[in-house]
Enzyme design. Structure first.
Site, short mmCIF file in Angstrom:
data_model
loop_
_atom_site.label_atom_id
_atom_site.label_comp_id
_atom_site.label_asym_id
_atom_site.label_seq_id
_atom_site.Cartn_x
_atom_site.Cartn_y
_atom_site.Cartn_z
CE1 TYR A 54 -3.70 2.51 1.08
CE2 TYR A 54 -2.17 3.15 2.81
CZ TYR A 54 -3.32 3.39 2.08
OH TYR A 54 -4.10 4.48 2.36
N1 LIG Z 1 -9.27 6.27 5.80
C1 LIG Z 1 -8.07 6.75 6.09
O1 LIG Z 1 -7.76 6.95 7.28
C2 LIG Z 1 -7.08 7.07 5.00
C3 LIG Z 1 -5.79 7.49 5.37
C4 LIG Z 1 -4.87 7.79 4.38
C5 LIG Z 1 -5.24 7.71 3.04
N2 LIG Z 1 -6.48 7.30 2.71
C6 LIG Z 1 -6.81 7.21 1.27
O2 LIG Z 1 -8.10 7.75 1.04
C7 LIG Z 1 -8.71 7.07 -0.06
C8 LIG Z 1 -10.09 6.59 0.36
O3 LIG Z 1 -9.91 5.68 1.44
P1 LIG Z 1 -11.13 5.23 2.37
O4 LIG Z 1 -10.61 5.14 3.73
O5 LIG Z 1 -12.33 6.01 2.08
O6 LIG Z 1 -11.32 3.73 1.83
P2 LIG Z 1 -12.62 2.80 1.93
O7 LIG Z 1 -13.59 3.32 2.91
O8 LIG Z 1 -12.11 1.41 2.08
O9 LIG Z 1 -13.28 2.97 0.48
C9 LIG Z 1 -12.58 2.51 -0.63
C10 LIG Z 1 -13.35 2.85 -1.89
O10 LIG Z 1 -12.61 2.27 -2.99
C11 LIG Z 1 -13.46 1.34 -3.67
N3 LIG Z 1 -12.69 0.19 -4.11
C12 LIG Z 1 -11.91 -0.63 -3.36
N4 LIG Z 1 -11.43 -1.62 -4.12
C13 LIG Z 1 -11.94 -1.44 -5.35
C14 LIG Z 1 -11.83 -2.16 -6.58
N5 LIG Z 1 -11.13 -3.30 -6.69
N6 LIG Z 1 -12.48 -1.67 -7.67
C15 LIG Z 1 -13.25 -0.55 -7.58
N7 LIG Z 1 -13.38 0.17 -6.46
C16 LIG Z 1 -12.73 -0.28 -5.36
C17 LIG Z 1 -14.53 0.94 -2.65
O11 LIG Z 1 -15.74 0.61 -3.31
P3 LIG Z 1 -16.27 -0.88 -3.60
O12 LIG Z 1 -15.97 -1.73 -2.41
O13 LIG Z 1 -17.74 -0.64 -3.83
O14 LIG Z 1 -15.57 -1.33 -4.83
C18 LIG Z 1 -14.73 2.26 -1.90
O15 LIG Z 1 -15.61 3.09 -2.62
C19 LIG Z 1 -7.77 5.95 -0.45
O16 LIG Z 1 -6.98 6.35 -1.55
C20 LIG Z 1 -6.89 5.77 0.78
O17 LIG Z 1 -5.62 5.27 0.46
C21 LIG Z 1 -7.41 6.96 3.65
#
Ligand SMILES: NC(=O)c1ccc[n+]([C@@H]2O[C@H](COP(=O)([O-])OP(=O)(O)OC[C@H]3O[C@@H](n4cnc5c(N)ncnc54)[C@H](OP(=O)(O)O)[C@@H]3O)[C@@H](O)[C@H]2O)c1
Length: 280
Positions: free
Chosen positions: A152
């Site tokens: 990641y």
């Molecule tokens: N949450 C944090 O604390 C955090 C911290 C640092 C960075 N980030 C970054 O912020 C961004 C959003 O993260 P998040 O925390 O909101 O993640 P999340 O809640 O796990 O959501 C991930 C999203 O990506 C989609 N996704 C995952 N695998 C996929 C696939 N194979 N094909 C199509 N869509 C896919 C999921 O939709 P489906 O399951 O419907 O496909 C969902 O809409 C990411 O880039 C992450 O690296 C988050």
């Protein structure tokens, strides 16, 4: 931004949903992409309330032709694309030596390869029309050597490098790229889900709300920012220290409690996998 056409990946829940709503509020026409179509459809009412286009494409971004499928869906639903927000990501939260080759490849494909290839596919039309913004959602994980994030973190640091070079190469044509570097996010997204599932506690002083991330994305597009770090002050200081002294990474993980927290999360993920296998 009004009446611009944008793709937001990973908009079915988590932070991406907030980004999509923030763009819809500015009357940007949207193509929202993720695997779970029913969850994407929850954004349908934005069409009426914002008088904007909100279309959906259920595509697995881990597939080998995923970028082509998204570009094709965008051509059908939006015509042209002005803005791409590469937000979707997968993070398995397990110890690296327990991941198999397919799992590592899925992380790299969803988090890095598909965003790069999709950017490449959309670039010619952006250049032709003399406007484009590509916003890549990255993370602090690689910079601070956050525990058990090898694949990641490689992807997320890769996105920062990709954004910087892309920006330098095409900015003179008003086609530009930004990286949004996130620390931990509360109230939505994977970090919050992990705390909810495991019952573990984290210091919320180090976490930001998803609306702040959405505002950063809007700012990156409107003001063409190279990089926006979305973290409270202490986290930013830690990032700067780790850039200067990467050798202190493991000590910092111990002192900050990240090592203990993520060991518990990795144990939890490993146990969940075994219980799923046993019940099959
Ligand atoms: N949450 C944090 O604390 C955090 C911290 C640092 C960075 N980030 C970054 O912020 C961004 C959003 O993260 P998040 O925390 O909101 O993640 P999340 O809640 O796990 O959501 C991930 C999203 O990506 C989609 N996704 C995952 N695998 C996929 C696939 N194979 N094909 C199509 N869509 C896919 C999921 O939709 P489906 O399951 O419907 O496909 C969902 O809409 C990411 O880039 C992450 O690296 C988050």
């Amino acid at each position: 931004m009004e009446a611009r056409n944008a793709i937001v990946t990973g908009a079915s829940y988590g932070i991406g949903e907030h980004i999509a709503r923030a763009l819809a509020a500015r009357r940007v026409n949207l193509l929202l992409v993720a695997r779970w179509e029913a969850a994407l459809a929850r954004l349908e009412p934005e069409r009426r309330t914002r008088h904007t286009k909100v279309e959906f494409a259920a595509i697995d971004l881990g597939g080998p032709r995923a970028a082509d499928e998204v570009a094709q869906a965008a051509a059908t639903e939006l015509g042209t694309v002005d803005v791409l927000v590469n937000n979707a990501a997968v993070e398995l939260q397990r110890r690296f030596h327990t991941l198999d080759t397919d799992e590592i490849e899925t992380v790299l494909r969803v988090d890095l390869i598909t965003p790069i290839v999709l950017s490449r596919l959309l670039l010619p039309q952006m250049l032709e029309r003399g406007y484009g913004r590509i916003v890549n959602i990255s993370a602090i994980a690689g910079r601070v050597g956050f525990p058990f994030t090898e694949a990641y973190a490689a992807s997320k640091d890769g996105l920062i490098a990709f954004s910087r070079v892309l920006r330098n190469d095409y900015r003179s044509a008003d086609v530009s790229a930004s990286a949004i570097v996130l620390g931990a996010v509360r109230d939505a997204g994977l970090g919050q889900r992990t705390l909810d599932e495991t019952g573990l506690k984290a210091n919320t002083a180090f976490m930001v709300k998803p609306d702040k991330v959405a505002r950063a994305v809007v700012r990156a597009i409107e003001r063409d920012k190279a990089e926006i770090v979305v973290m409270p002050g202490p986290g930013r200081l830690m990032k700067a220290l780790m850039d200067l002294f990467p050798g202190f990474g493991s000590a910092m993980n111990r002192i900050s409690g990240a090592e203990k927290l993520m060991s518990s999360v990795a144990d939890y993920r490993e146990a969940s996998r075994h219980s799923v296998r046993m019940s099959m």
